[in-house]
Design a protein around this motif. Sequence first.
Motif, PDB file in Angstrom:
ATOM      1  N   ASP A 178       0.864  -1.173   0.000  1.00  0.00           N
ATOM      2  CA  ASP A 178       0.000   0.000   0.000  1.00  0.00           C
ATOM      3  C   ASP A 178       0.906   1.230   0.000  1.00  0.00           C
ATOM      4  OD1 ASP A 178      -2.182  -1.697   0.217  1.00  0.00           O
ATOM      5  OD2 ASP A 178      -2.252  -1.538   2.390  1.00  0.00           O
ATOM      6  N   PHE A 179       0.606   2.159  -0.880  1.00  0.00           N
ATOM      7  CA  PHE A 179       1.364   3.404  -0.992  1.00  0.00           C
ATOM      8  C   PHE A 179       0.408   4.550  -0.661  1.00  0.00           C
ATOM      9  CE2 PHE A 179       3.071   0.312  -3.969  1.00  0.00           C
ATOM     10  CZ  PHE A 179       4.420   0.307  -3.642  1.00  0.00           C
ATOM     11  N   ILE A 180       0.612   5.164   0.470  1.00  0.00           N
ATOM     12  CA  ILE A 180      -0.276   6.231   0.936  1.00  0.00           C
ATOM     13  C   ILE A 180       0.533   7.512   1.042  1.00  0.00           C
ATOM     14  CG2 ILE A 180      -1.736   7.023   2.836  1.00  0.00           C
ATOM     15  CD1 ILE A 180      -2.129   3.961   3.463  1.00  0.00           C
ATOM     16  N   LYS A 181       0.026   8.570   0.417  1.00  0.00           N
ATOM     17  CA  LYS A 181       0.753   9.842   0.448  1.00  0.00           C
ATOM     18  C   LYS A 181      -0.247  10.992   0.486  1.00  0.00           C
ATOM     19  CE  LYS A 181       4.511  10.281  -1.999  1.00  0.00           C
ATOM     20  NZ  LYS A 181       5.465  10.472  -3.104  1.00  0.00           N
TER      21      LYS A 181
ATOM     22  N   GLU B  29      -7.013   5.833   8.563  1.00  0.00           N
ATOM     23  CA  GLU B  29      -8.294   5.531   7.927  1.00  0.00           C
ATOM     24  C   GLU B  29      -8.096   4.995   6.507  1.00  0.00           C
ATOM     25  OE1 GLU B  29     -11.298   5.434   9.491  1.00  0.00           O
ATOM     26  OE2 GLU B  29     -10.052   5.845  11.243  1.00  0.00           O
ATOM     27  N   ILE B  30      -7.138   5.544   5.778  1.00  0.00           N
ATOM     28  CA  ILE B  30      -6.856   5.045   4.428  1.00  0.00           C
ATOM     29  C   ILE B  30      -6.344   3.611   4.502  1.00  0.00           C
ATOM     30  CG2 ILE B  30      -5.376   5.330   2.400  1.00  0.00           C
ATOM     31  CD1 ILE B  30      -5.538   8.407   2.985  1.00  0.00           C
ATOM     32  N   LYS B  31      -5.520   3.298   5.495  1.00  0.00           N
ATOM     33  CA  LYS B  31      -5.044   1.920   5.677  1.00  0.00           C
ATOM     34  C   LYS B  31      -6.205   0.970   5.927  1.00  0.00           C
ATOM     35  CE  LYS B  31      -0.489   3.229   7.335  1.00  0.00           C
ATOM     36  NZ  LYS B  31       0.416   3.386   8.472  1.00  0.00           N
ATOM     37  N   LYS B  32      -7.214   1.427   6.681  1.00  0.00           N
ATOM     38  CA  LYS B  32      -8.410   0.598   6.912  1.00  0.00           C
ATOM     39  C   LYS B  32      -9.135   0.319   5.599  1.00  0.00           C
ATOM     40  CE  LYS B  32      -9.429   2.232  11.602  1.00  0.00           C
ATOM     41  NZ  LYS B  32     -10.388   3.018  12.407  1.00  0.00           N
ATOM     42  N   VAL B  33      -9.237   1.332   4.745  1.00  0.00           N
ATOM     43  CA  VAL B  33      -9.873   1.144   3.435  1.00  0.00           C
ATOM     44  C   VAL B  33      -9.087   0.124   2.626  1.00  0.00           C
ATOM     45  CG1 VAL B  33     -10.458   2.269   1.253  1.00  0.00           C
ATOM     46  CG2 VAL B  33     -10.936   3.440   3.411  1.00  0.00           C
TER      47      VAL B  33
ATOM     48  N   ARG C 139      -7.240  -2.328   3.767  1.00  0.00           N
ATOM     49  CA  ARG C 139      -7.513  -3.653   4.347  1.00  0.00           C
ATOM     50  C   ARG C 139      -8.872  -4.175   3.897  1.00  0.00           C
ATOM     51  NH1 ARG C 139      -4.997  -1.568   8.942  1.00  0.00           N
ATOM     52  NH2 ARG C 139      -6.976  -1.078   9.946  1.00  0.00           N
ATOM     53  N   ASP C 140      -9.870  -3.296   3.896  1.00  0.00           N
ATOM     54  CA  ASP C 140     -11.213  -3.698   3.452  1.00  0.00           C
ATOM     55  C   ASP C 140     -11.206  -4.150   1.992  1.00  0.00           C
ATOM     56  OD1 ASP C 140     -12.162  -3.069   5.970  1.00  0.00           O
ATOM     57  OD2 ASP C 140     -13.115  -1.178   5.343  1.00  0.00           O
ATOM     58  N   VAL C 141     -10.474  -3.431   1.139  1.00  0.00           N
ATOM     59  CA  VAL C 141     -10.369  -3.804  -0.272  1.00  0.00           C
ATOM     60  C   VAL C 141      -9.752  -5.192  -0.392  1.00  0.00           C
ATOM     61  CG1 VAL C 141      -9.142  -3.284  -2.431  1.00  0.00           C
ATOM     62  CG2 VAL C 141     -10.302  -1.442  -1.175  1.00  0.00           C
ATOM     63  N   ARG C 142      -8.673  -5.419   0.339  1.00  0.00           N
ATOM     64  CA  ARG C 142      -7.988  -6.719   0.251  1.00  0.00           C
ATOM     65  C   ARG C 142      -8.843  -7.864   0.784  1.00  0.00           C
ATOM     66  NH1 ARG C 142      -3.330  -5.589  -1.674  1.00  0.00           N
ATOM     67  NH2 ARG C 142      -2.289  -3.633  -1.191  1.00  0.00           N
ATOM     68  N   GLN C 143      -9.668  -7.594   1.800  1.00  0.00           N
ATOM     69  CA  GLN C 143     -10.566  -8.638   2.303  1.00  0.00           C
ATOM     70  C   GLN C 143     -11.632  -8.982   1.272  1.00  0.00           C
ATOM     71  OE1 GLN C 143     -12.005  -7.239   6.112  1.00  0.00           O
ATOM     72  NE2 GLN C 143     -10.262  -8.098   7.203  1.00  0.00           N
ATOM     73  N   LYS C 144     -12.146  -7.958   0.607  1.00  0.00           N
ATOM     74  CA  LYS C 144     -13.208  -8.184  -0.365  1.00  0.00           C
ATOM     75  C   LYS C 144     -12.678  -8.742  -1.681  1.00  0.00           C
ATOM     76  CE  LYS C 144     -17.429  -6.116  -2.036  1.00  0.00           C
ATOM     77  NZ  LYS C 144     -18.366  -5.024  -1.917  1.00  0.00           N
TER      78      LYS C 144
ATOM     79  N   VAL D 258      -2.898   5.361  -2.724  1.00  0.00           N
ATOM     80  CA  VAL D 258      -3.842   6.450  -2.437  1.00  0.00           C
ATOM     81  C   VAL D 258      -2.994   7.700  -2.207  1.00  0.00           C
ATOM     82  CG1 VAL D 258      -5.662   7.329  -0.945  1.00  0.00           C
ATOM     83  CG2 VAL D 258      -5.505   4.863  -1.372  1.00  0.00           C
ATOM     84  N   HIS D 259      -3.059   8.598  -3.166  1.00  0.00           N
ATOM     85  CA  HIS D 259      -2.363   9.887  -3.032  1.00  0.00           C
ATOM     86  C   HIS D 259      -3.433  10.960  -3.004  1.00  0.00           C
ATOM     87  CE1 HIS D 259       1.867   8.675  -4.652  1.00  0.00           C
ATOM     88  NE2 HIS D 259       1.384   7.786  -3.813  1.00  0.00           N
TER      89      HIS D 259
END
Length: 93
Positions: free
Chosen positions: A10-13, A67-71, A73-78, A87-88
């Motif tokens: 995951d790349f979050i910026k 919160e972005i990390k939670k999103v 995780r949710d994507v990967r579960q689904k 997510v930039h």
Amino acid sequence: MDEGEDVPKDFIKLKCEKLSVDEVSELVISPYCGAVSLFIGTTRNNFEGKKVIHLEYEAYTSMAETEIKKVCRDVRQKWPSVKHIAVHHRLGV
């Protein structure tokens, strides 16, 4: 190619500088996936009948990143086959 060579990332910026579509798309390309899906938000020139001059974004960075990390995780579960997620988000004007 060994599956372990392309571990999902995951790349979050959050940043004030201009965002680069090329930079983001390069982060998520994987030889194990046949497509890259991008969402690019833009500013419309009106809102509820009023002219939009500019938008200004601010964030409590550590909370936003959590919160972005939670999103992610949710994507990967689904969708377990998703490899990389970037997510930039631009802050400021």
